[in-house]
Design a protein around this motif. Structure first.
Motif, PDB file in Angstrom:
ATOM      1  N   THR A  93     -13.784  24.241 -58.835  1.00  0.00           N
ATOM      2  CA  THR A  93     -13.691  23.234 -59.908  1.00  0.00           C
ATOM      3  C   THR A  93     -12.260  23.190 -60.465  1.00  0.00           C
TER       4      THR A  93
ATOM      5  N   HIS B 298     -17.156  16.429 -53.410  1.00  0.00           N
ATOM      6  CA  HIS B 298     -18.311  16.959 -54.142  1.00  0.00           C
ATOM      7  C   HIS B 298     -19.067  17.945 -53.255  1.00  0.00           C
TER       8      HIS B 298
ATOM      9  N   GLU C  67     -15.792  18.703 -57.333  1.00  0.00           N
ATOM     10  CA  GLU C  67     -16.974  18.635 -58.193  1.00  0.00           C
ATOM     11  C   GLU C  67     -18.085  19.473 -57.559  1.00  0.00           C
TER      12      GLU C  67
END
Ligand SMILES: Cc1ncc(COP(=O)(O)O)c(C=O)c1O
Length: 400
Positions: free
Chosen positions: A127, A107, A132
């Motif tokens: 992405t 992330h 993320e």
């Protein structure tokens, strides 16, 4: 005649002499430009970038080059970093850091408005690869804190940011990132090492587009990453040798020449920008001026503590921005209506809100409202150059 120590030298001396090595065969005072793509070796060297170490001699310019190496050493000294890797452009440096450090399922927390190329790379390429991505207003520490997750591996700030000149608190962000075991990366292109040294404030990696202030003359593309040897060793193998975004030694040479005057140029950029920001703020046709050195800037206090120089970037808003942009294209005499920034020439360009929020930032809800509240239909990004400030003021006056 190379510097014996850097710790006791001032920034002007370091910008000129730092990292440079006299050519042992010619004694040339100026760093030699070595364009050779390959080097004759007298020992067996592994063909694999995986076996590259700091002891490896020059083999092939995609791995390392004597001219480029001097640029890297100079920038590492200015950023107070252990190491630096130069790339073909700022985007090559940013993409290499993101791709080499992030994997599927990781992330990333990133500024919700920043250089559009970086914004699009994060939202589209990362992405697609399964990373993320959470864009937040990184000028708000609470927003960063709320966005962090167990799998957050990287926090990316751009400060001052493109085009709203938001300032993010690097020291506070470093604490949040490190509590989560995430890397803090700071794109410091708008600040330059003269204004801010993010590593000293806790950042792990610093990104620069060398095309901007560091090169300073608008004639050479380049990018760089500075940080610890532990992070940059592996990045050289994967991010430079394998991805291949290597800088031309000629560009490295030009950028190094520009760096000699960086402290002097930054002082003049700031002086001129202070004068131009005051002029714009007092002008009846100008609705809003953003400059970190103005008391009206929302983070002026933070800018005063985090920046040693307010740099030369101003953003301003006027009614009917498209008509004004048209007048600028037709009538400006000194200032160039052109993208880019940090050059000795002044550059101005309209950043249209529809264009940016649709294709780059994809803002919605409160984020969109707060962007529009500041930028209206469009904001002019003004890179104040080194010309006489009176000439710049006259040039703007006749189009406003
Ligand atoms: C803040 C910032 N970072 C990175 C880049 C990308 O740099 P380059 O154009 O050298 O690829 C830019 C370019 O404008 C920028 O403004």
């Amino acid at each position: 005649m190379t510097l014996k120590s850097t710790a006791d030298k001032g920034i002007q001396t370091l910008s000129i002499h730092g990292g440079e090595q006299l050519d042992p065969t010619t004694g040339a005072s100026v760093p030699s430009l070595v364009m050779s793509s390959t080097f004759v070796v007298d020992e067996e060297i592994s063909f694999s970038a995986n076996n590259l170490t700091s002891e490896t001699p020059f083999v092939y310019t995609r791995w390392d080059n004597p001219t480029t190496q001097q640029l890297e050493h100079k920038l590492a000294i200015l950023e107070q970093a252990e190491a630096c890797i130069a790339f073909a452009s700022g985007m090559a440096a940013s993409a290499a850091v993101m791709l080499a450090q992030l994997s599927q399922g990781d992330h990333l927390v990133i500024s919700n408005t920043n250089y559009p190329g970086t914004a699009e790379f994060a939202r589209e390429t990362l992405t697609r690869l399964g990373v993320e991505v959470t864009p937040v207003d990184t000028a708000e520490i609470a927003e960063i804190e709320a966005a962090m997750r167990d799998n957050t591996r990287m926090l990316w700030l751009e400060t001052p940011s493109n085009p709203l000149l938001r300032i993010s608190d690097i020291a506070a962000a470093a604490k949040i990132a490190h509590a989560q075991n995430a890397l803090l990366v700071v794109d410091s292109t708008f600040a330059s090492p003269i204004a801010t040294r993010p590593l000293r404030l806790g950042a792990d990696l610093v990104i620069h587009s060398l095309t901007k202030y560091i090169g300073g003359h608008g004639d050479a593309m380049g990018g760089a990453v500075c940080g610890s040897q532990a992070l940059l060793g592996p990045l050289r193998g994967e991010g430079l040798v394998h991805y291949g975004g290597v800088i031309s030694p000629f560009n490295a040479w030009l950028i190094m020449r520009g760096m000699a005057t960086l402290p002097l140029r930054m002082r003049c950029h700031e002086d001129n920008a202070v004068a131009l920001a005051a002029f714009l703020e007092a002008h009846e046709r100008v609705e809003r001026v953003l400059y970190p050195g103005l008391e009206s800037h929302p983070q002026n206090d933070l800018a005063r503590t985090q920046m040693d120089n307010f740099s030369g970037m101003i953003s301003f808003r006027c009614a009917n921005p498209k008509a004004l942009a048209e007048r600028m294209m037709q009538r400006l005499e000194v200032i160039h209506y052109a993208v880019s920034l940090g050059h000795h020439r002044s550059l101005v360009y309209l950043m249209q809100t529809e264009d940016l929020i649709g294709s780059s930032y994809r803002l919605e809800g409160n984020d969109l409202d707060s962007y529009r509240e500041v930028a209206g239909d469009g904001i002019f990004r003004f890179s104040v150059g080194l010309e006489d400030s009176a000439d710049l003021i006259r040039d703007l006056e006749q189009v406003l």
